[in-house]
Scaffold this motif. Structure first.
Motif, mmCIF file in Angstrom:
data_model
loop_
_atom_site.group_PDB
_atom_site.id
_atom_site.type_symbol
_atom_site.label_atom_id
_atom_site.label_comp_id
_atom_site.label_asym_id
_atom_site.label_seq_id
_atom_site.Cartn_x
_atom_site.Cartn_y
_atom_site.Cartn_z
ATOM 1 N N LEU A 122 -5.268 12.445 3.277
ATOM 2 C CA LEU A 122 -5.967 11.389 2.361
ATOM 3 C C LEU A 122 -4.940 10.085 2.715
ATOM 4 N N GLY A 123 -4.237 10.160 3.569
ATOM 5 C CA GLY A 123 -4.275 8.707 3.807
ATOM 6 C C GLY A 123 -2.938 7.829 3.536
ATOM 7 N N SER A 124 -2.514 7.130 3.980
ATOM 8 C CA SER A 124 -1.705 5.355 3.108
ATOM 9 C C SER A 124 -1.911 4.557 3.136
ATOM 10 N N THR A 125 -1.758 3.502 3.315
ATOM 11 C CA THR A 125 -1.642 2.219 3.284
ATOM 12 C C THR A 125 -0.754 2.312 4.845
ATOM 13 N N ALA A 126 0.369 2.758 4.467
ATOM 14 C CA ALA A 126 1.039 2.456 6.311
ATOM 15 C C ALA A 126 0.045 2.992 7.788
ATOM 16 N N ASN A 127 -0.290 4.400 7.117
ATOM 17 C CA ASN A 127 -1.545 4.662 7.842
ATOM 18 C C ASN A 127 -2.253 4.127 8.230
ATOM 19 N N GLY A 128 -2.706 3.174 7.048
ATOM 20 C CA GLY A 128 -4.619 2.447 7.626
ATOM 21 C C GLY A 128 -3.905 0.942 8.389
ATOM 22 N N VAL A 129 -2.675 -0.160 8.065
ATOM 23 C CA VAL A 129 -2.319 -0.483 9.140
ATOM 24 C C VAL A 129 -2.134 -0.389 10.069
ATOM 25 N N LEU A 130 -1.396 1.021 10.536
ATOM 26 C CA LEU A 130 -1.456 1.179 11.858
ATOM 27 C C LEU A 130 -2.258 1.290 12.434
ATOM 28 N N HIS A 131 -3.395 2.092 12.273
ATOM 29 C CA HIS A 131 -5.364 2.559 12.824
ATOM 30 C C HIS A 131 -5.497 1.366 13.060
ATOM 31 N N GLY A 132 -5.461 0.534 11.809
ATOM 32 C CA GLY A 132 -6.855 -0.783 12.659
ATOM 33 C C GLY A 132 -5.622 -1.873 12.673
ATOM 34 N N ALA A 133 -4.737 -2.084 12.869
ATOM 35 C CA ALA A 133 -3.997 -3.557 13.789
ATOM 36 C C ALA A 133 -4.183 -3.916 14.826
ATOM 37 N N LYS A 134 -4.135 -4.993 15.254
ATOM 38 C CA LYS A 134 -4.404 -5.559 15.964
ATOM 39 C C LYS A 134 -2.871 -5.778 17.626
ATOM 40 N N ARG A 135 -1.789 -6.361 16.069
ATOM 41 C CA ARG A 135 -0.740 -5.735 16.679
ATOM 42 C C ARG A 135 -0.354 -4.939 16.688
#
Length: 144
Positions: A122-135
């Motif tokens: 289902l994913g998590s906030t940490a996973n979403g931040v990691l996969h969409g980050a430019k940094r």
């Protein structure tokens, strides 16, 4: 290896938030970096899809006030100024990325519970931040 200059720490204000903040403070000191904090309050209308015929404005404001107070409590021992404490309202992953862009942060620090099974799918906030980050993103494994 490049030194970080501005670290954005995303905190969910759970009991484990202190572990995440402690790691970020250590990194900030080691890099002589600025430290900013963020907590994202999801709008109650996200949770209920607008199906409740009740004005949730007062409750939403209370949630934001409580979050502001909790973030200030976490920041105080580390002398993180009020202008570096951010309460955003919206979808957490998008708000964290947007704020990192606005601040010019070169590292985002998030907590990770190391979920498995259905929670992982289902994913998590940490996973979403990691996969969409430019940094760079540091996921701090927290102990429950």
């Amino acid at each position: 290896m490049t030194n970080y200059t501005h670290i954005l720490v995303s905190l969910d204000l759970s009991d484990e938030s202190q572990q995440v903040l402690d790691r970020a403070v250590t990194l900030a000191k080691a890099n002589n970096a600025k430290l900013s904090l963020v907590h994202v309050v999801e709008p109650l209308t996200f949770a209920y899809g607008g199906d409740i015929p009740v004005d949730l404005t007062d409750i939403q404001e209370q949630l934001q006030t409580q979050a502001t107070e909790q973030l200030a409590t976490l920041a105080k021992p580390h002398n993180i100024p009020a202008d570096a404490q951010n309460i955003q309202v919206g979808q957490p992953v998008a708000e964290i990325h947007d704020l990192a862009d606005q601040l010019g942060a070169d590292l985002i620090v998030v907590g990770s519970h190391g979920r498995k099974g259905l929670a992982l799918l289902l994913g998590s906030t940490a996973n979403g931040v990691l996969h969409g980050a430019k940094r760079d993103v540091l996921a701090v494994r927290v102990q429950d």
